[in-house]
Scaffold this motif. Structure first.
Motif, short mmCIF file in Angstrom:
data_model
loop_
_atom_site.label_atom_id
_atom_site.label_comp_id
_atom_site.label_asym_id
_atom_site.label_seq_id
_atom_site.Cartn_x
_atom_site.Cartn_y
_atom_site.Cartn_z
N THR A 144 0.85 -1.19 0.00
CA THR A 144 0.00 0.00 0.00
C THR A 144 0.89 1.24 0.00
OG1 THR A 144 -0.09 0.11 2.42
CG2 THR A 144 -1.78 -1.24 1.30
N PRO A 145 0.34 2.40 -0.36
CA PRO A 145 1.16 3.62 -0.33
C PRO A 145 1.80 3.87 1.04
CG PRO A 145 -0.86 4.01 -1.55
CD PRO A 145 -0.98 2.64 -0.96
N GLN A 146 1.09 3.60 2.10
CA GLN A 146 1.65 3.84 3.43
C GLN A 146 2.81 2.88 3.71
OE1 GLN A 146 -1.20 3.55 6.61
NE2 GLN A 146 0.27 4.11 8.20
N ARG A 147 2.64 1.60 3.36
CA ARG A 147 3.72 0.63 3.58
C ARG A 147 4.93 0.98 2.73
NH1 ARG A 147 2.39 -5.30 2.60
NH2 ARG A 147 4.62 -5.36 3.13
N ALA A 173 5.88 3.96 1.68
CA ALA A 173 6.56 5.12 2.26
C ALA A 173 7.39 4.72 3.47
CB ALA A 173 5.53 6.18 2.64
N ASN A 174 6.84 3.87 4.33
CA ASN A 174 7.60 3.41 5.51
C ASN A 174 8.81 2.58 5.09
OD1 ASN A 174 5.71 4.64 7.20
ND2 ASN A 174 4.48 2.78 7.42
N TRP A 209 7.02 3.82 -6.96
CA TRP A 209 5.67 4.40 -6.85
C TRP A 209 4.84 4.09 -8.09
CZ3 TRP A 209 3.84 6.03 -2.40
CH2 TRP A 209 4.74 6.44 -1.41
#
Length: 559
Positions: free
Chosen positions: A52-55, A57-58, A219
């Motif tokens: 996911t985008p959040q994962r 980024a982390n 991305w």
């Protein structure tokens, strides 16, 4: 009292230019090989699953802070799961791996040439292309590490195998973020000097871990993955009828469950049993237009961006209509060549540092200057223009090296005893008139040779233009006729040039003796011999007077 001599100092240990101690005993060992109980394991995680985008980024943020494992695993999965990314990245790697390699000696001495020949001999190996391909793994991940397994038998130390090592088995120094270390069960270790080829590829300035292309592509890869999944889900249900079951108010839960099971079975098995009081309606799923172009456009857009990131352009991967025609494709291909040349220079610099220097040091000792590798296709040479320039400059006294011309033309030096090509004289047609150029046993001169050069026999032994006396008088000095002839020949070039210019032009524009022969008749009419005829008449008159005077002098002497 007898003085005792101090003990001789021990020889200092060999060190590398950066001050690191040399450890020859580890050269033949595999110090970065995987182990079952080691942190260097071949087992890998799969962070792309459920990304996911959040994962993401982390994951990228953790890589900046030193925890690079998940990021490197994602970079590996991106190559495996995206055909387009694998294709363009492989194209960029192979562009460098297939380039020719030259070794330039540090100087012209015998010793420096021997250093270069040592490297040339080692480069003549079948696996070199695959090894450079592994070194270019740094393009995607930011860095690559290849371990050299040395053959240290007496006589010659050389790498016998270059093994790609998983970048997850290394980590950067937590202080400077640039020094690569080997992961161990304890503290990470500095890499042994002369043991690894460590290549950094920086797509941008900054820390090496942030210089890989995978960080930029991640991305777009994730969003393209979303689009492909939605597209596949749509195609799975597109065209299939929707089943709607209806039941009356107050229907029991048992009958409702029967109806739900029947609707489900109609989708999978196309068979179901349900009471007559229940109704099932089939709604056509093809109504309206399918938004397939929406997902396709998204995927193609991201592919274009990936092509720009990896290859700098899009035309060499997918044919696209453009207003510039073939010129647009040529421009795009030149961009790709520029990137390949830049990659080749980076790889050459890495090999010069991590391979050439250790190999020369181990076998021939430390040097102030070392041979250098150059990777890439040489600039094309205009051999025709080069030879024409040499042919024009050499007669003017310009010194041109034969070896340099031969190397520029790409011709090897002749071996000892080998037959050498030489310039051949043109064939002399037998039917040429005796006075024509090439007639009477004289070959056609080169086009660059002026016709008045054929008058070289008029040179005197002293190097001046004139006629050497064939019948000198008693005291060895030339007679009056010889002196008159010498005076006449002082400006012979100006006199004969109007006659010879048409012949010069004819020879310059002809490609064979036949063309010269056929054109002579037409050129004779354009010759201007007025000055020469007048001078010959005056010279003949002067010679006649000189002859009469000599005869009268001889007669008086005899009387």
């Amino acid at each position: 009292m007898r003085e005792v001599a101090p003990p001789a100092p021990k020889a200092p240990p060999l060190v590398w230019p950066n001050g690191q101690l040399m450890r020859p005993a580890r050269l033949a060992q595999e110090v970065a090989a995987p182990r079952m109980t080691s942190v260097r394991s071949i087992l890998s995680g799969h962070p792309a699953k459920g990304l996911t985008p959040q994962r993401l980024a982390n994951l990228l943020m953790a890589a900046e802070q030193g925890d690079m494992i998940a990021y490197l695993e994602l970079a590996e999965e991106m190559e495996e799961k995206d055909p387009h990314y694998l294709s363009v990245l492989g194209t960029r790697k192979r562009a460098v791996a297939q380039m020719p390699i030259e070794v330039e000696a540090a100087g012209s001495s015998v010793e420096e040439e021997a250093d270069a020949q040592l490297i040339r001999d080692w480069l003549d190996r079948d696996m070199l292309e695959a090894e450079i391909f592994d070194i270019m793994d740094a393009v995607g991940k930011g860095y690559s590490a290849v371990e050299m397994i040395w053959d240290t038998r007496p006589g010659l130390w050389q790498p016998q195998d270059l093994k790609w090592r998983d970048p997850r088995w290394f980590e950067f120094d937590r202080v400077n973020g640039e020094t690569l270390k080997l992961r161990t069960t304890g503290e990470p270790e500095l890499l042994d000097a002369g043991k690894f080829i460590v290549h950094f590829h920086k797509a941008k300035s900054g820390l090496p871990i942030r210089g890989g292309l995978a960080r930029v592509v991640a991305w777009g890869w994730m969003f393209k993955n979303f689009s492909i999944k939605d597209w596949v889900s749509f195609l799975e249900t597109y065209g299939m009828p929707l089943r709607v079951g209806r039941y009356d108010n107050g229907e029991t839960e048992q009958n409702i469950d029967i109806l739900a099971q029947a609707v489900a079975d109609l989708g999978a098995d196309a068979a179901a049993v349900f009471p007559k009081t229940m109704e099932v309606e089939f709604i056509d799923g093809k109504g309206g237009s399918a938004p397939a172009d929406l997902w396709r456009s998204m995927a193609e857009y991201i592919d274009d961006q990936v092509s720009k990131v990896v290859l700098g352009q899009t035309n060499t991967t997918d044919a696209k209509a453009g207003g510039l025609g073939s010129g647009q494709a040529e421009v795009h291909n030149e961009v790709r060549k520029d990137i390949a040349d830049a990659d080749a220079k980076l790889v050459a610099a890495t090999l010069n540092r991590d391979l050439v220097v250790p190999m020369v040091m181990f076998n021939r000792g430390p040097r102030r200057r070392y041979p250098r590798l150059k990777i890439g296709k040489p600039d094309p040479v205009d051999v025709k223009g080069l030879t024409e320039a040499a042919a024009a400059l050499v007669p003017l006294g310009v010194k041109v090296g034969a070896n340099q011309i031969r190397e520029k033309a790409g011709l090897p030096a002749p071996e000892e005893g080998e037959e050498v090509l030489q310039a051949s004289q043109p064939a002399i047609p037998e039917n040429l008139p005796a006075g024509a150029p090439g007639g009477g046993g004289v070959g056609l001169p080169p086009r660059s040779t002026p016709t008045h050069a054929l008058l070289d026999p008029l040179k005197r032994p002293d190097g001046q233009i004139g006629v050497a006396s064939a019948a000198p008088n008693g005291n060895g000095s030339p007679d009056a006729i010889d002196e008159a002839a010498d005076a006449f020949l002082d400006d012979w070039v100006e006199l004969v040039q109007p006659i010879l210019d048409p012949i010069d032009d004819l020879i310059a524009t002809s490609s064979s003796l036949e063309e010269v022969r056929d054109g002579l008749a037409a050129r004779i009419a354009s010759m201007d011999a007025s000055d020469l005829v007048g001078r010959l008449a005056r010279a003949g008159f002067a010679a006649r007077l000189a002859g009469d005077a000599d005869q009268q002098r001889d007669e008086r002497g005899a009387g």
